[in-house]
Design a protein around this motif. Structure first.
Motif, short mmCIF file in Angstrom:
data_model
loop_
_atom_site.label_atom_id
_atom_site.label_comp_id
_atom_site.label_asym_id
_atom_site.label_seq_id
_atom_site.Cartn_x
_atom_site.Cartn_y
_atom_site.Cartn_z
N PHE A 10 0.82 -1.21 0.00
CA PHE A 10 0.00 0.00 0.00
C PHE A 10 0.85 1.27 0.00
O PHE A 10 0.60 2.19 -0.74
CB PHE A 10 -0.92 0.01 1.22
CG PHE A 10 -1.60 1.33 1.44
CD1 PHE A 10 -2.55 1.78 0.56
CD2 PHE A 10 -1.26 2.13 2.52
CE1 PHE A 10 -3.17 3.00 0.75
CE2 PHE A 10 -1.87 3.35 2.72
CZ PHE A 10 -2.83 3.78 1.83
N VAL A 11 1.88 1.30 0.82
CA VAL A 11 2.66 2.52 0.96
C VAL A 11 3.59 2.67 -0.23
O VAL A 11 4.35 1.76 -0.54
CB VAL A 11 3.48 2.48 2.27
CG1 VAL A 11 4.30 3.75 2.40
CG2 VAL A 11 2.55 2.30 3.45
N PRO A 12 3.57 3.78 -0.97
CA PRO A 12 4.47 3.97 -2.10
C PRO A 12 5.92 3.91 -1.65
O PRO A 12 6.30 4.49 -0.62
CB PRO A 12 4.10 5.36 -2.63
CG PRO A 12 2.71 5.61 -2.11
CD PRO A 12 2.65 4.91 -0.80
N PRO A 17 7.02 10.76 -2.23
CA PRO A 17 5.99 10.32 -3.18
C PRO A 17 5.57 11.41 -4.13
O PRO A 17 5.26 11.13 -5.29
CB PRO A 17 4.83 9.88 -2.26
CG PRO A 17 5.10 10.54 -0.94
CD PRO A 17 6.57 10.64 -0.84
N ARG A 20 7.95 11.43 -6.85
CA ARG A 20 7.68 10.29 -7.73
C ARG A 20 6.56 10.58 -8.69
O ARG A 20 6.60 10.24 -9.87
CB ARG A 20 7.34 9.05 -6.90
CG ARG A 20 8.51 8.10 -6.65
CD ARG A 20 7.99 6.79 -6.10
NE ARG A 20 7.34 6.01 -7.13
CZ ARG A 20 6.52 5.00 -6.88
NH1 ARG A 20 6.21 4.72 -5.64
NH2 ARG A 20 5.99 4.31 -7.85
N ASN A 210 -4.10 -2.93 3.03
CA ASN A 210 -3.29 -3.52 1.96
C ASN A 210 -4.11 -3.82 0.71
O ASN A 210 -3.53 -4.21 -0.30
CB ASN A 210 -2.63 -4.81 2.47
CG ASN A 210 -1.42 -4.52 3.34
OD1 ASN A 210 -0.35 -4.25 2.83
ND2 ASN A 210 -1.62 -4.52 4.65
N THR A 213 -4.74 -0.38 -2.75
CA THR A 213 -4.12 -0.10 -4.04
C THR A 213 -4.95 -0.64 -5.20
O THR A 213 -5.32 0.12 -6.10
CB THR A 213 -2.69 -0.65 -4.08
OG1 THR A 213 -1.90 0.03 -3.11
CG2 THR A 213 -2.08 -0.46 -5.46
N LEU A 286 -1.96 5.01 -12.09
CA LEU A 286 -1.98 4.67 -10.67
C LEU A 286 -1.49 3.25 -10.43
O LEU A 286 -0.77 2.98 -9.46
CB LEU A 286 -3.39 4.84 -10.11
CG LEU A 286 -3.89 6.28 -9.94
CD1 LEU A 286 -5.34 6.29 -9.49
CD2 LEU A 286 -3.02 7.04 -8.95
N ARG A 287 -1.88 2.34 -11.30
CA ARG A 287 -1.42 0.96 -11.16
C ARG A 287 0.10 0.90 -11.24
O ARG A 287 0.76 0.22 -10.44
CB ARG A 287 -2.04 0.10 -12.25
CG ARG A 287 -1.62 -1.38 -12.19
CD ARG A 287 -2.04 -2.08 -13.46
NE ARG A 287 -1.44 -1.42 -14.62
CZ ARG A 287 -1.95 -1.49 -15.85
NH1 ARG A 287 -3.07 -2.13 -16.07
NH2 ARG A 287 -1.34 -0.88 -16.85
N PHE A 289 2.15 3.39 -10.65
CA PHE A 289 2.73 4.18 -9.56
C PHE A 289 2.84 3.37 -8.29
O PHE A 289 3.83 3.46 -7.56
CB PHE A 289 1.88 5.43 -9.34
CG PHE A 289 2.35 6.28 -8.19
CD1 PHE A 289 3.44 7.11 -8.34
CD2 PHE A 289 1.70 6.24 -6.96
CE1 PHE A 289 3.88 7.89 -7.28
CE2 PHE A 289 2.12 7.03 -5.91
CZ PHE A 289 3.23 7.85 -6.06
N PHE A 290 1.81 2.57 -7.99
CA PHE A 290 1.80 1.81 -6.75
C PHE A 290 2.47 0.43 -6.88
O PHE A 290 2.56 -0.28 -5.89
CB PHE A 290 0.36 1.62 -6.26
CG PHE A 290 -0.25 2.86 -5.69
CD1 PHE A 290 0.25 3.43 -4.54
CD2 PHE A 290 -1.32 3.46 -6.31
CE1 PHE A 290 -0.30 4.57 -4.00
CE2 PHE A 290 -1.90 4.61 -5.78
CZ PHE A 290 -1.37 5.16 -4.63
N ASP A 291 2.90 0.08 -8.06
CA ASP A 291 3.52 -1.22 -8.26
C ASP A 291 4.99 -1.13 -7.85
O ASP A 291 5.78 -0.40 -8.47
CB ASP A 291 3.43 -1.64 -9.74
CG ASP A 291 3.90 -3.07 -9.96
OD1 ASP A 291 4.43 -3.68 -9.00
OD2 ASP A 291 3.75 -3.58 -11.09
#
Length: 297
Positions: A10-12, A17, A20, A210, A213, A286-287, A289-291
């Motif tokens: 969950f946390v970038p 961030p 990023r 969790n 995302t 977003l997908r 970015f959080f991957d």
């Protein structure tokens, strides 16, 4: 390992961030385009009555002498059969389109996320019962189920939104259930159970956090999908009713003159296209970015 272990899903990753986000937007032009389109639509939705050239016509006021005028410097998008300025109706129509989409996604998430989390974490007979109920709703094509629901409740924008929310919640339930099943045997969840943390605290603090995302990515894409679905219901007469400035209804009103007055249907259709494209591009961004696999360590 304790129950307060970091939540990498969950946390970038990274200490900055916001930096990023800026790097992602600079490198991914499609993501920047999607964000720009969404910002444009949001601005139109908020300030539409003040920036539209003919706000009264946007809400349905007619001007018979100006009917069926092609695009010009006065009416940039032309006028319709009743002399209403199409640009004004497209701008003012952004507010109900976004409002309904956000409400549908919010209701679907509020119903589906808790059910999916409980089913995935608890398992057993409760999981089986909840998933069978979910599969009953998923057995029907979403648009067909929405059409039947609106036909029962009566055609209106509100009823169309309720019908779409009924169709949408099972997807969030199954998404969160899959994530919860994968998380319930993770060491930090087992550690929390071992020290006596009750399930009602584990679910929000360790399971749902969790799951945010994939839910966030799905919700972003779904907002655009709901705009398209609501427009489809309005197009067949089961959504917003005249004289509402609904994009789908405007497309339906101009379909009979598509070859002689193409602008009546074209510009509302482009509004739907731009909105759906923007949310799809933002969802993909977003997908990524959080991957964690996309982050250069």
């Amino acid at each position: 390992m304790t129950a307060t272990t970091a939540l990498p899903a969950f946390v970038p990753i990274g200490t900055r961030p916001l930096g990023r986000i800026g790097r992602v937007l600079r490198k991914d032009r499609l993501a920047a385009l999607g964000l720009a389109l969404i910002v444009l639509v949001v601005i139109l939705a908020i300030f539409g009555p003040w920036i539209s050239p003919f706000p009264a016509q946007g809400y349905g006021a007619t001007s018979v002498p100006d009917r069926m005028l092609p695009p010009s410097t006065v009416h940039w998008f032309g006028t319709d059969q009743l002399g209403r300025d199409i640009l004004s109706r497209v701008i003012i129509g952004a507010r109900p389109a976004l409002t309904v989409s956000l409400l549908v996604v919010a209701i679907a998430a509020l119903v589906g996320i808790p059910l999916g989390a409980i089913a995935g974490y608890r398992g057993g007979w409760l999981d089986q019962v909840l998933m069978r109920v979910t599969e009953i709703f998923q057995a029907f094509p979403p648009l067909l189920l929405a059409m039947v629901t609106v036909a029962i409740l009566g055609p209106s924008l509100l009823n169309a939104g309720l019908a779409l929310a009924i169709c949408w919640w099972p997807w969030y339930a199954r998404l969160v259930r899959a994530e919860a099943r994968a998380l319930r045997d993770r060491p930090f969840v087992e550690a929390a159970r071992a020290i006596g943390v009750p399930a009602w605290r584990i679910l929000p603090r360790h399971i749902l956090r969790n799951c945010l995302t994939p839910v966030l990515v799905q919700a972003t894409v779904d907002i655009g999908s709901v705009v398209l679905a609501a427009g489809s219901l309005a197009f067949i007469g089961l959504g917003a009713q005249p004289p509402s400035p609904d994009w789908g209804l405007m497309v339906a009103e101009g379909r009979g003159q598509i070859f002689t007055a193409w602008w009546i249907s074209t510009f509302p259709g482009l509004a739907i296209f731009v909105t759906v494209l923007g949310f799809n591009l933002l969802g993909d961004a977003l997908r990524d970015f959080f991957d964690p696999r996309q982050v250069k360590r």
